[in-house]
Design a protein around this motif. Structure first.
Motif, PDB file in Angstrom:
ATOM      1  N   PHE A   4       0.848  -1.192   0.000  1.00 21.17           N
ATOM      2  CA  PHE A   4       0.000   0.000   0.000  1.00 21.17           C
ATOM      3  C   PHE A   4       0.881   1.239   0.000  1.00 21.17           C
ATOM      4  N   LEU A   5       0.598   2.173  -0.901  1.00 15.71           N
ATOM      5  CA  LEU A   5       1.350   3.423  -0.967  1.00 15.71           C
ATOM      6  C   LEU A   5       0.560   4.547  -0.305  1.00 15.71           C
ATOM      7  N   MET A   6      -0.614   4.829  -0.827  1.00 17.56           N
ATOM      8  CA  MET A   6      -1.437   5.881  -0.249  1.00 17.56           C
ATOM      9  C   MET A   6      -2.858   5.797  -0.781  1.00 17.56           C
ATOM     10  N   MET A   7      -3.753   6.507  -0.109  1.00 14.74           N
ATOM     11  CA  MET A   7      -5.153   6.524  -0.493  1.00 14.74           C
ATOM     12  C   MET A   7      -5.645   7.963  -0.518  1.00 14.74           C
ATOM     13  N   ASN A  67     -17.195  -3.193  -0.281  1.00 16.16           N
ATOM     14  CA  ASN A  67     -15.856  -2.664  -0.231  1.00 16.16           C
ATOM     15  C   ASN A  67     -15.017  -3.296  -1.326  1.00 16.16           C
ATOM     16  N   LYS A  68     -15.671  -3.632  -2.422  1.00 19.55           N
ATOM     17  CA  LYS A  68     -14.910  -4.194  -3.514  1.00 19.55           C
ATOM     18  C   LYS A  68     -14.019  -3.122  -4.101  1.00 19.55           C
ATOM     19  N   LEU A  69     -12.812  -3.502  -4.385  1.00 19.75           N
ATOM     20  CA  LEU A  69     -11.902  -2.599  -5.072  1.00 19.75           C
ATOM     21  C   LEU A  69     -11.741  -3.078  -6.504  1.00 19.75           C
ATOM     22  N   ILE A  70     -11.889  -2.188  -7.448  1.00 18.71           N
ATOM     23  CA  ILE A  70     -11.529  -2.530  -8.820  1.00 18.71           C
ATOM     24  C   ILE A  70     -10.156  -1.940  -9.083  1.00 18.71           C
ATOM     25  N   PHE A  71      -9.390  -2.628  -9.889  1.00 17.95           N
ATOM     26  CA  PHE A  71      -8.015  -2.223 -10.116  1.00 17.95           C
ATOM     27  C   PHE A  71      -7.752  -1.887 -11.564  1.00 17.95           C
ATOM     28  N   GLY A  72      -6.799  -1.012 -11.764  1.00 16.26           N
ATOM     29  CA  GLY A  72      -6.327  -0.724 -13.098  1.00 16.26           C
ATOM     30  C   GLY A  72      -5.445  -1.866 -13.583  1.00 16.26           C
ATOM     31  N   LEU A  90      -1.693 -15.508 -10.758  1.00 14.10           N
ATOM     32  CA  LEU A  90      -1.207 -15.172  -9.417  1.00 14.10           C
ATOM     33  C   LEU A  90      -2.443 -14.849  -8.585  1.00 14.10           C
ATOM     34  N   TYR A  91      -2.608 -15.519  -7.470  1.00 14.98           N
ATOM     35  CA  TYR A  91      -3.792 -15.350  -6.640  1.00 14.98           C
ATOM     36  C   TYR A  91      -3.435 -14.609  -5.354  1.00 14.98           C
ATOM     37  N   PHE A  92      -4.266 -13.628  -5.035  1.00 18.64           N
ATOM     38  CA  PHE A  92      -4.048 -12.835  -3.836  1.00 18.64           C
ATOM     39  C   PHE A  92      -5.244 -12.909  -2.904  1.00 18.64           C
ATOM     40  N   CYS A  93      -4.929 -13.007  -1.630  1.00 17.19           N
ATOM     41  CA  CYS A  93      -5.925 -12.882  -0.582  1.00 17.19           C
ATOM     42  C   CYS A  93      -5.764 -11.479   0.008  1.00 17.19           C
ATOM     43  N   ALA A  94      -6.858 -10.881   0.445  1.00 16.34           N
ATOM     44  CA  ALA A  94      -6.790  -9.560   1.063  1.00 16.34           C
ATOM     45  C   ALA A  94      -7.777  -9.491   2.210  1.00 16.34           C
ATOM     46  N   THR A  95      -7.528  -8.566   3.126  1.00 19.14           N
ATOM     47  CA  THR A  95      -8.434  -8.363   4.252  1.00 19.14           C
ATOM     48  C   THR A  95      -8.722  -6.872   4.422  1.00 19.14           C
ATOM     49  N   SER A  96      -9.816  -6.578   5.056  1.00 18.67           N
ATOM     50  CA  SER A  96     -10.117  -5.198   5.432  1.00 18.67           C
ATOM     51  C   SER A  96     -11.076  -5.229   6.617  1.00 18.67           C
ATOM     52  N   VAL A  97     -11.219  -4.081   7.243  1.00 20.18           N
ATOM     53  CA  VAL A  97     -12.098  -4.001   8.404  1.00 20.18           C
ATOM     54  C   VAL A  97     -13.168  -2.963   8.136  1.00 20.18           C
ATOM     55  N   THR A  98     -14.367  -3.258   8.578  1.00 18.09           N
ATOM     56  CA  THR A  98     -15.471  -2.324   8.413  1.00 18.09           C
ATOM     57  C   THR A  98     -15.253  -1.116   9.311  1.00 18.09           C
ATOM     58  N   GLN A  99     -15.427   0.051   8.734  1.00 15.64           N
ATOM     59  CA  GLN A  99     -15.261   1.264   9.535  1.00 15.64           C
ATOM     60  C   GLN A  99     -16.446   2.171   9.329  1.00 15.64           C
ATOM     61  N   GLY A 100     -16.985   2.645  10.383  1.00 18.39           N
ATOM     62  CA  GLY A 100     -17.993   3.691  10.312  1.00 18.39           C
ATOM     63  C   GLY A 100     -19.160   3.347   9.422  1.00 18.39           C
ATOM     64  N   TYR A 142     -14.084   4.220   3.485  1.00 18.46           N
ATOM     65  CA  TYR A 142     -13.016   3.859   2.559  1.00 18.46           C
ATOM     66  C   TYR A 142     -12.090   2.911   3.289  1.00 18.46           C
ATOM     67  N   ASN A 143     -12.279   1.633   3.036  1.00 14.88           N
ATOM     68  CA  ASN A 143     -11.558   0.630   3.804  1.00 14.88           C
ATOM     69  C   ASN A 143     -10.323   0.167   3.076  1.00 14.88           C
ATOM     70  N   GLU A 144      -9.223   0.417   3.670  1.00 13.59           N
ATOM     71  CA  GLU A 144      -7.963  -0.024   3.095  1.00 13.59           C
ATOM     72  C   GLU A 144      -7.889  -1.536   3.136  1.00 13.59           C
ATOM     73  N   GLN A 145      -7.397  -2.113   2.071  1.00 15.31           N
ATOM     74  CA  GLN A 145      -7.245  -3.557   2.018  1.00 15.31           C
ATOM     75  C   GLN A 145      -5.777  -3.932   2.175  1.00 15.31           C
ATOM     76  N   PHE A 146      -5.551  -5.020   2.892  1.00 17.21           N
ATOM     77  CA  PHE A 146      -4.203  -5.532   3.108  1.00 17.21           C
ATOM     78  C   PHE A 146      -4.072  -6.867   2.381  1.00 17.21           C
ATOM     79  N   PHE A 147      -3.013  -6.984   1.627  1.00 17.05           N
ATOM     80  CA  PHE A 147      -2.853  -8.147   0.764  1.00 17.05           C
ATOM     81  C   PHE A 147      -1.824  -9.134   1.286  1.00 17.05           C
ATOM     82  N   GLY A 148      -2.070 -10.414   1.002  1.00 16.96           N
ATOM     83  CA  GLY A 148      -1.080 -11.442   1.241  1.00 16.96           C
ATOM     84  C   GLY A 148      -0.011 -11.409   0.160  1.00 16.96           C
ATOM     85  N   PRO A 149       1.001 -12.263   0.274  1.00 20.11           N
ATOM     86  CA  PRO A 149       2.118 -12.238  -0.667  1.00 20.11           C
ATOM     87  C   PRO A 149       1.809 -12.867  -2.012  1.00 20.11           C
TER      88      PRO A 149
END
Lengths: 114, 118
Positions: free
Chosen positions: A45-48, A100-105, B88-98, B104-111
């Motif tokens: 993650f860089l920034m949002m 909270n789906k993110l679509i990516f470029g 290449l398959y990625f798993c990600a997580t995020s937490v519900t806020q407000g 705007y929930n930031e997602q954290f990705f696995g390797p």
């Protein structure tokens, strides 16, 4: 068709040069994320950016969000080999209900020549 | 230690085999996601889960299934692998806020897991 278009698709620059990567959306942006990926590795993650006109900087990387143009730019100043990698923009989608789906470029591959 | 881990990191299998990719997180997040990445196509969402009892199909769920065994674990299965599932398959997580629509929930990705189907 892709909802998020990135340009250029790939970029080769000399070390020390500045560069800009663009991310354009076909829909209104509710939040724009920038990630960096090293080949075969996970996303960093860089920034949002959330608000129109918002600008954030981290070290030599600056990102701006222009909601009117539905576009974000990522600018790297004085590029270094450590900046090499794939840069991905991501945007949050709203498709009924709360998601909270993110679509990516499609990504921009950056190579920095020493 | 990594907050989001994926196993295996690399896997080569044959057409028709059943494959399971596992994701674990120690972030305490309620939401988990599976994406696949293909050259020129970026990241595409396969499945997502908002909690253990809430699982949803993403953009490209055909040929895949998931299981949310616990809040911290989300596995992706290919019942009968085919070559175009090489990615290449990625798993990600995020937490519900407000609130919902304005969060705007930031997602954290696995390797990532590199899967090759021959």
């Amino acid at each position: 068709s892709q909802e998020l278009e990135q340009s250029p698709q790939s970029l080769i620059v000399q070390e020390g040069k500045n560069l800009t990567i663009n991310c354009t959306s076909s829909k209104t942006l509710y939040g724009l994320y920038w990630y960096k990926q090293k080949y075969g590795e996970g996303l960093i993650f860089l920034m949002m950016l959330q608000k129109g006109g918002e600008e954030k900087s981290h070290e030599k990387i600056t990102a701006k969000l222009d909601e009117k143009k539905q576009q974000s730019s990522l600018h790297i100043t004085a590029s270094q080999p450590s900046h090499a990698g794939i840069y991905l923009c991501g945007a949050r989608t709203l498709s009924g209900g709360a998601t909270n789906k993110l679509i990516f470029g499609t990504g921009t591959l950056l190579a920095v020549q020493p | 230690d990594a907050d989001v881990t994926q196993t295996p990191r690399n896997r080569i299998t044959k057409t028709g085999k059943r494959i399971m990719l596992e994701c674990s997180q120690t972030k305490g997040h309620d939401r988990m996601y599976w994406y696949r990445q293909d050259p020129g196509l970026g990241l595409r969402l396969i499945y997502y889960s908002f909690d253990v009892k809430d699982i949803n199909k993403g953009e490209i769920s055909d040929g895949y299934s998931v299981s949310r065994q616990a809040q911290a674990k989300f596995s992706l299965s290919l019942e009968s692998a085919i070559p175009n599932q090489t990615a290449l398959y990625f798993c990600a997580t995020s937490v519900t806020q407000g609130g919902q629509r304005t969060s705007y929930n930031e997602q954290f990705f696995g390797p990532g897991t590199r899967l090759t189907v021959l």
